[in-house]
Design a protein around this motif. Structure first.
Motif, mmCIF file in Angstrom:
data_model
loop_
_atom_site.group_PDB
_atom_site.id
_atom_site.type_symbol
_atom_site.label_atom_id
_atom_site.label_comp_id
_atom_site.label_asym_id
_atom_site.label_seq_id
_atom_site.Cartn_x
_atom_site.Cartn_y
_atom_site.Cartn_z
ATOM 1 N N GLY A 21 -14.882 5.180 -27.095
ATOM 2 C CA GLY A 21 -14.642 4.677 -28.449
ATOM 3 C C GLY A 21 -13.515 5.439 -29.139
ATOM 4 N N LEU A 22 -13.533 6.761 -29.018
ATOM 5 C CA LEU A 22 -12.479 7.557 -29.671
ATOM 6 C C LEU A 22 -11.125 7.303 -29.005
ATOM 7 C CD1 LEU A 22 -14.166 11.009 -30.430
ATOM 8 C CD2 LEU A 22 -14.219 8.905 -31.735
ATOM 9 N N ALA A 23 -11.135 7.178 -27.673
ATOM 10 C CA ALA A 23 -9.879 6.893 -26.968
ATOM 11 C C ALA A 23 -9.336 5.526 -27.410
ATOM 12 C CB ALA A 23 -10.107 6.927 -25.460
ATOM 13 N N ALA A 24 -10.242 4.542 -27.542
ATOM 14 C CA ALA A 24 -9.811 3.203 -27.993
ATOM 15 C C ALA A 24 -9.225 3.291 -29.401
ATOM 16 C CB ALA A 24 -11.005 2.244 -27.970
ATOM 17 N N SER B 123 -13.393 -0.079 -23.067
ATOM 18 C CA SER B 123 -12.792 -0.533 -24.334
ATOM 19 C C SER B 123 -11.423 0.107 -24.560
ATOM 20 C CB SER B 123 -13.710 -0.196 -25.504
ATOM 21 O OG SER B 123 -14.913 -0.911 -25.367
ATOM 22 N N SER B 124 -11.252 1.343 -24.107
ATOM 23 C CA SER B 124 -9.925 1.964 -24.294
ATOM 24 C C SER B 124 -8.918 1.281 -23.360
ATOM 25 C CB SER B 124 -9.974 3.474 -24.077
ATOM 26 O OG SER B 124 -10.620 3.778 -22.881
ATOM 27 N N GLY B 125 -9.363 0.847 -22.181
ATOM 28 C CA GLY B 125 -8.463 0.106 -21.290
ATOM 29 C C GLY B 125 -8.044 -1.212 -21.925
ATOM 30 N N LEU B 126 -9.007 -1.901 -22.538
ATOM 31 C CA LEU B 126 -8.693 -3.179 -23.206
ATOM 32 C C LEU B 126 -7.755 -2.939 -24.394
ATOM 33 C CD1 LEU B 126 -12.326 -4.595 -23.192
ATOM 34 C CD2 LEU B 126 -10.413 -5.529 -21.865
ATOM 35 N N ALA C 141 -6.268 5.602 -21.886
ATOM 36 C CA ALA C 141 -7.192 4.578 -21.381
ATOM 37 C C ALA C 141 -7.955 5.110 -20.165
ATOM 38 C CB ALA C 141 -6.414 3.312 -21.010
ATOM 39 N N VAL C 142 -7.268 5.903 -19.346
ATOM 40 C CA VAL C 142 -7.922 6.503 -18.171
ATOM 41 C C VAL C 142 -9.007 7.486 -18.640
ATOM 42 C CG1 VAL C 142 -7.517 8.043 -16.187
ATOM 43 C CG2 VAL C 142 -5.914 6.175 -16.687
ATOM 44 N N VAL C 143 -8.690 8.259 -19.661
ATOM 45 C CA VAL C 143 -9.662 9.216 -20.214
ATOM 46 C C VAL C 143 -10.913 8.463 -20.700
ATOM 47 C CG1 VAL C 143 -10.079 10.809 -22.151
ATOM 48 C CG2 VAL C 143 -7.937 10.946 -20.876
ATOM 49 N N GLY C 144 -10.699 7.373 -21.428
ATOM 50 C CA GLY C 144 -11.833 6.604 -21.960
ATOM 51 C C GLY C 144 -12.701 6.036 -20.848
ATOM 52 N N ALA C 145 -12.046 5.502 -19.810
ATOM 53 C CA ALA C 145 -12.807 4.919 -18.693
ATOM 54 C C ALA C 145 -13.630 5.999 -17.985
ATOM 55 C CB ALA C 145 -11.845 4.247 -17.708
ATOM 56 N N ASN D 1 -9.070 -1.030 -14.174
ATOM 57 C CA ASN D 1 -8.769 0.388 -14.442
ATOM 58 C C ASN D 1 -7.760 0.934 -13.441
ATOM 59 O OD1 ASN D 1 -10.374 1.114 -16.691
ATOM 60 N ND2 ASN D 1 -12.210 1.151 -15.403
ATOM 61 N N GLU D 2 -7.921 0.498 -12.192
ATOM 62 C CA GLU D 2 -7.026 0.977 -11.139
ATOM 63 C C GLU D 2 -5.589 0.522 -11.425
ATOM 64 O OE1 GLU D 2 -8.310 -0.341 -7.318
ATOM 65 O OE2 GLU D 2 -7.251 1.267 -6.285
ATOM 66 N N SER D 3 -5.461 -0.700 -11.973
ATOM 67 C CA SER D 3 -4.109 -1.187 -12.303
ATOM 68 C C SER D 3 -3.505 -0.331 -13.415
ATOM 69 C CB SER D 3 -4.134 -2.633 -12.796
ATOM 70 O OG SER D 3 -4.973 -3.395 -12.010
ATOM 71 N N ILE D 4 -4.360 0.073 -14.362
ATOM 72 C CA ILE D 4 -3.848 0.920 -15.460
ATOM 73 C C ILE D 4 -3.410 2.279 -14.888
ATOM 74 C CG2 ILE D 4 -4.463 2.084 -17.627
ATOM 75 C CD1 ILE D 4 -6.346 -0.281 -18.233
#
Ligand code: C5P
Length: 479
Positions: A40-43, A138-141, A160-164, A181-184
């Motif tokens: 949530g914080l990363a997003a 959610s951070s990836g999105l 986004a990686v951190v959030g996942a 996630n892997e694509s990110i």
């Protein structure tokens, strides 16, 4: 996950970014509402950076739970567009009843309610048949939306990686991120922001003195070593690795000979086995490591898993704004504060894990559940992390669902539930089960297949357990 699902999600992402750009064009101040955990914080940090770069006025609200109280608070403010991140999909009915006139974008990976909300663009992978508990967080999105707004936002990919990782989406065989996630990850690596290695999943093992990285690692938990500097020193000495060099400096991984490194890995796994951890779990101390290239070697932000743990500390110890600021690139004093919070968070978690280990005989067993009563001893914001670690380090059994209760300062009961992935493969969907059971005792809940939470009224715990046990029996087909 097929190409057409990805393309539908991508269209929805573009629609969300178009909507946000329209708000910006109309010079409307934007409110961002997000959840207090690492994802949530990363997003919120990613969306905050995106809006800051668009030069639009915005404010960020971090909530423990998107419930009537938090929505009522929002409804008392002047009407402005809202971006809900990592919350919202499970609460569309509540959003409508409290904020009927607001324009809304929801960016969330939790299982959505089947509910049509007007004036709302919902970016949620589940809507397109993509599993939001593993494929993307959610951070990836939020990152996908930010990149749709401006391709230059690719530098936000490491967040986004951190959030996942904070949401434990590293579900690949080598504890790696998979699918979207892997694509990110790939984009971040190609742009030079991230390095991916295979090695020991100890916090900062690449950069920190070995003794420190052993001490700081709490997830996975290394019983007897996590959080105990002196025990880590002794462990290294016992396995023949001198923790300090001739000049009195603590040795790092790069100072070890290849023999020493091999011996360290073998002995660490042996040590974990000696503590009763199953071989698969002990060996899982090896895995994929994500290193954020531009963070200094000794920074707690360099290792993406450690970064996630720091965000959890900020969110769960009541200072989420520090976590959001760090995700938005602020350093200096805020990072110093976050490091202090992380140390406190580590000590608190270790204290709770010790409490749980000493009170395993008080864990109530039902057919499908193991129930932990945290009362007001365990902080309601930390009880979820406590059972996540207790389950992954096998303090709790993977054979049953772990359900824990804590009484919140607001006088409600916080429920956290976690399950081993093997149960999900047998048909368990904890998010749906918890949502259903909570609603039957006048509470609210939801989440993912193996991690879910709820808020229920005081003294409804036993009814809740009874209902939940039955729902899970039905899901597992063994009534
Ligand atoms: O609070 P806890 O960490 O136990 O929550 C586990 C998961 O369930 C989180 O992803 C959280 O966002 C989600 N959750 C939810 N609805 C709730 C409570 C938790 O979707 N009412």
């Amino acid at each position: 996950m097929d190409d057409s699902s990805i393309s539908k999600l991508s269209d929805r992402v573009d629609f969300a970014s178009k909507t946000i750009l329209e708000w910006v064009e109309q010079d409307q101040p934007i409110t961002v509402v997000s959840h207090l955990d690492a994802d949530g914080l990363a997003a919120a940090g990613i969306i905050g950076s995106m809006l800051e770069r668009l030069n639009v006025a915005f404010k960020v609200r971090i909530v423990k739970q998107l419930d009537e109280d938090s929505l009522k608070e929002l409804s008392s403010e002047p009407i402005s567009p809202i971006i809900f991140a990592d919350v919202g999909s499970g609460q569309k009915d509540l959003i409508y009843s409290n904020l009927p006139e607001h324009s809304v974008v929801i960016i969330d990976h939790h299982q959505p309610l089947e509910y049509e909300l007007e004036r709302c663009v919902e970016v949620n992978p589940h809507l397109f048949g993509i599993d939001g508990s593993r494929s993307i967080s959610s951070s990836g999105l939020s990152y996908l939306v930010a990149k749709s707004v401006d391709l230059n936002n690719v530098d936000l990919a490491p967040i986004a990686v951190v959030g996942a990782l904070g949401d434990r989406q590293d579900s690949g065989k080598r504890h790696n991120l998979v699918d979207l996630n892997e694509s990110i990850v790939k984009e971040a690596v190609e742009a030079g922001f991230l390095e991916v290695k295979f090695g020991l999943r100890l916090f900062g093992f690449e950069s920190r003195p070995i003794v420190k990285s052993l001490e700081y690692t709490i997830d996975p938990l290394i019983p007897g070593l996590s959080g105990n500097y002196n025990a880590c020193l002794k462990f290294l000495e016992r396995i023949g690795i001198t923790p300090v060099d001739e000049d009195g400096n603590l040795r790092r991984m790069s100072d070890l000979s290849s023999n020493e490194l091999r011996s360290f890995m073998v002995n660490l796994v042996k040590y974990m086995l000696s503590k009763g951890i199953e071989s698969k779990e002990a060996e899982s101390i090896m895995g994929t490591i994500y290193i954020i290239s531009h963070e200094p070697p000794t920074s707690p932000l360099r290792d993406a898993r450690e970064f996630a743990s720091l965000l959890n500390a900020c969110g769960r110890l009541g200072v989420p704004s520090i976590g959001v600021a760090i995700c938005m690139g602020r350093r200096g004093e805020v990072l110093d504060k976050a490091e202090k919070l992380t140390s406190r968070y580590r000590q608190t978690l270790l204290k709770y894990l010790d409490w749980l280990s000493r009170n395993l005989d008080k864990v109530r067993q039902t057919r499908f559940l193991q129930v932990i009563y945290g009362g007001d001893y365990v902080d309601d914001r930390i009880i979820g992390t406590l059972i996540s670690i207790a389950l992954s380090s096998r303090i709790l059994s993977p054979k049953k669902v772990a359900v824990a209760f804590a009484v919140s300062p607001e006088g409600k009961v916080k429920v956290s539930a976690r399950a081993d992935k093997a149960l999900a493969r047998r048909g368990l969907n904890l998010g749906l089960a918890i949502r259903d059971a909570a609603s039957q005792v006048e509470g609210v809940g939801g989440g993912h297949d193996v991690a879910a939470g709820a808020q229920i009224p005081l003294n409804s715990e036993e009814d809740f357990i009874e209902v939940l046990d039955k729902i899970i029996a039905e899901q597992l087909g063994s009534e």
